[in-house]
Scaffold this motif. Structure first.
Motif, PDB file in Angstrom:
ATOM      1  N   GLN A   1      32.645  45.300  39.740  1.00 19.02           N
ATOM      2  CA  GLN A   1      33.651  44.869  40.569  1.00 19.02           C
ATOM      3  C   GLN A   1      33.778  46.387  41.331  1.00 19.02           C
ATOM      4  OE1 GLN A   1      35.692  41.568  41.074  1.00 19.02           O
ATOM      5  NE2 GLN A   1      33.521  41.470  40.667  1.00 19.02           N
TER       6      GLN A   1
ATOM      7  N   LYS B   1      35.049  37.751  41.924  1.00 18.54           N
ATOM      8  CA  LYS B   1      34.570  37.875  40.735  1.00 18.54           C
ATOM      9  C   LYS B   1      33.306  36.945  40.339  1.00 18.54           C
ATOM     10  CE  LYS B   1      39.135  38.836  38.893  1.00 18.54           C
ATOM     11  NZ  LYS B   1      39.975  38.758  39.822  1.00 18.54           N
TER      12      LYS B   1
ATOM     13  N   ILE C   1      33.417  36.492  36.525  1.00 18.58           N
ATOM     14  CA  ILE C   1      34.132  37.676  35.708  1.00 18.58           C
ATOM     15  C   ILE C   1      35.440  36.908  35.512  1.00 18.58           C
ATOM     16  CG2 ILE C   1      35.346  39.720  35.680  1.00 18.58           C
ATOM     17  CD1 ILE C   1      32.684  40.802  37.057  1.00 18.58           C
TER      18      ILE C   1
ATOM     19  N   THR D   1      39.071  38.038  33.868  1.00 20.35           N
ATOM     20  CA  THR D   1      39.792  39.189  33.279  1.00 20.35           C
ATOM     21  C   THR D   1      40.865  38.873  32.134  1.00 20.35           C
ATOM     22  OG1 THR D   1      41.646  39.168  34.969  1.00 20.35           O
ATOM     23  CG2 THR D   1      39.554  40.540  35.597  1.00 20.35           C
ATOM     24  N   PRO D   2      41.280  39.805  31.601  1.00 17.43           N
ATOM     25  CA  PRO D   2      42.313  39.680  30.412  1.00 17.43           C
ATOM     26  C   PRO D   2      43.653  38.865  30.963  1.00 17.43           C
ATOM     27  CG  PRO D   2      41.289  41.798  29.727  1.00 17.43           C
ATOM     28  CD  PRO D   2      40.663  41.051  31.363  1.00 17.43           C
ATOM     29  N   GLU D   3      43.678  39.363  32.368  1.00 19.94           N
ATOM     30  CA  GLU D   3      45.174  38.975  33.024  1.00 19.94           C
ATOM     31  C   GLU D   3      45.009  37.479  33.378  1.00 19.94           C
ATOM     32  OE1 GLU D   3      44.813  43.047  33.004  1.00 19.94           O
ATOM     33  OE2 GLU D   3      43.340  41.611  33.888  1.00 19.94           O
ATOM     34  N   GLU D   4      43.810  37.093  33.561  1.00 16.50           N
ATOM     35  CA  GLU D   4      43.426  35.738  33.708  1.00 16.50           C
ATOM     36  C   GLU D   4      43.260  34.731  32.617  1.00 16.50           C
ATOM     37  OE1 GLU D   4      41.079  36.376  37.969  1.00 16.50           O
ATOM     38  OE2 GLU D   4      39.911  36.479  36.072  1.00 16.50           O
TER      39      GLU D   4
ATOM     40  N   GLY E   1      38.876  40.941  25.896  1.00 20.75           N
ATOM     41  CA  GLY E   1      38.637  41.757  27.109  1.00 20.75           C
ATOM     42  C   GLY E   1      38.064  40.899  28.258  1.00 20.75           C
ATOM     43  N   THR E   2      37.381  41.519  28.892  1.00 22.35           N
ATOM     44  CA  THR E   2      36.890  40.966  30.122  1.00 22.35           C
ATOM     45  C   THR E   2      35.787  39.667  29.607  1.00 22.35           C
ATOM     46  OG1 THR E   2      37.178  42.957  31.569  1.00 22.35           O
ATOM     47  CG2 THR E   2      35.656  41.199  32.233  1.00 22.35           C
TER      48      THR E   2
ATOM     49  N   TYR F   1      31.623  43.295  27.744  1.00 23.99           N
ATOM     50  CA  TYR F   1      32.182  42.113  28.259  1.00 23.99           C
ATOM     51  C   TYR F   1      31.633  41.103  27.366  1.00 23.99           C
ATOM     52  CZ  TYR F   1      32.937  43.635  33.264  1.00 23.99           C
ATOM     53  OH  TYR F   1      33.341  44.628  34.336  1.00 23.99           O
TER      54      TYR F   1
ATOM     55  N   ARG G   1      41.532  35.735  43.367  1.00 23.95           N
ATOM     56  CA  ARG G   1      42.233  36.501  42.197  1.00 23.95           C
ATOM     57  C   ARG G   1      43.441  35.765  41.807  1.00 23.95           C
ATOM     58  NH1 ARG G   1      39.677  41.239  42.154  1.00 23.95           N
ATOM     59  NH2 ARG G   1      38.740  42.006  44.109  1.00 23.95           N
TER      60      ARG G   1
END
Length: 323
Positions: A21, A38, A52, A54-57, A64-65, A93, A108
């Protein structure tokens, strides 16, 4: 403000930029291989190679990712692009193969909690594949399907755990994917014994094959080291050479700045001297557009898809007068 380069001739470079990224967009000149944020594509948005997450998603603090990998291919060109993407995925990953991608979340701040049914269907596709492979194993004389079976089980478990799908699955489905030995549910005791014996023979055969391939590839490796060719036999693993006064190049065609590499060599030496491995955990070490993931106490290093042995780094450092 300088414009960011977005058109590249190397599919490997495009894949690495996406995996790390390093920027939001990049493509080749024909627009047949590109990424937006992503998601990375082959010949258009209808074929999303990988995405991709992410953990936030995905909102699961234990993971993790992720990389959601579309497990299909339709042409030799797409297959080559997929290979480039696969090699570029960092080792830390979690890659999960899917038969169907979640609905078009290519922007995002995606909300994957709304896609549980899609993920459940993907789990069931993996279970279906396991059952089909088990039937093949019963008929197989030599080939061992254990690796493929375990791979599908792993993908099913990861999907279930990450996206919290247990309540959506049948009891028999959960018993299969969470079994300590799923093959015992699917195969007879005699079949399992056969698999173990085949695996032992396969390991011995693979060792002999690799030794033979390395011997045959010796000339090609030397030509690559001497800059007589841009291609290095893959059986050689991950090798290093000086491209020019400012750049070091790997045998998988990744390039890093010479000054970054020198600083990294000092870190590797420190790890070897202290015997304490270095791991990316809140602290990062950037080398060009890439990030170091792990340096073992032995000095062997992992950077994305690259697993570089200490002996290879020492060889180059000695030639450059760093060691």
């Amino acid at each position: 403000m300088a414009r960011i380069k977005q058109v590249f001739s190397s599919k490997d470079e495009i894949a690495h930029l996406w995996a790390h990224q390093s920027q939001e967009h990049a493509r080749n000149s024909g627009n047949s291989f590109y990424f937006n944020n992503k998601s990375i594509y082959s010949y258009g948005s209808h074929f999303e190679i990988a995405r991709i997450v992410t953990p936030e998603e995905h909102k699961n603090k234990d993971y993790g990712t992720l990389v959601l990998w579309y497990d299909h291919s339709y042409s030799n060109t797409t297959a080559k692009q997929q290979n480039a993407v696969s090699y570029a995925i960092p080792s830390h990953y979690t890659r999960i193969n899917v038969n169907k991608m979640p609905y078009g979340y290519t922007h995002r701040d995606n909300d994957y909690s709304k896609e549980k049914e899609t993920f459940v269907n993907n789990v069931r596709e993996h279970i279906k594949s396991v059952e089909e492979l088990a039937k093949k194993q019963l008929r197989a004389r030599k080939y061992d399907y254990t690796r493929e079976i375990n791979s599908h089980i792993e993908h099913a478990v990861n999907l279930t755990n990450i996206f919290k799908l247990k309540s959506k699955l049948k009891k028999s489905e959960k018993e299969l994917i969470y079994s300590d030995n799923p093959l015992e549910i699917l195969l007879s005791e005699d079949a399992i014994k056969k698999i173990k014996e085949n695996k032992r023979k396969a390991i011995e055969a693979e060792k002999r094959k690799k030794a033979r391939e390395l011997a045959e590839a010796k000339e090609g490796i030397e030509k690559w080291r001497n800059h007589e060719t841009s291609y290095c036999p893959y059986v050689a693993g991950y090798l290093l050479r000086v491209k020019d006064s400012e750049t070091i190049e790997t045998s998988r065609r990744a390039e890093v700045p010479m000054d970054n590499a020198k600083k990294l060599w000092k870190l590797v030496q420190h790890v070897v001297e202290t015997g304490q491995q270095w791991k990316r955990n809140g602290v990062t070490f950037e080398i060009g557009v890439y990030s170091v993931d792990l340096i073992h106490s032995s000095g062997d290093m992992v950077v994305g898809c690259h697993k570089i042995e200490y002996s290879e780094m020492l060889n180059l450092a000695t030639k450059l007068g760093w060691a």
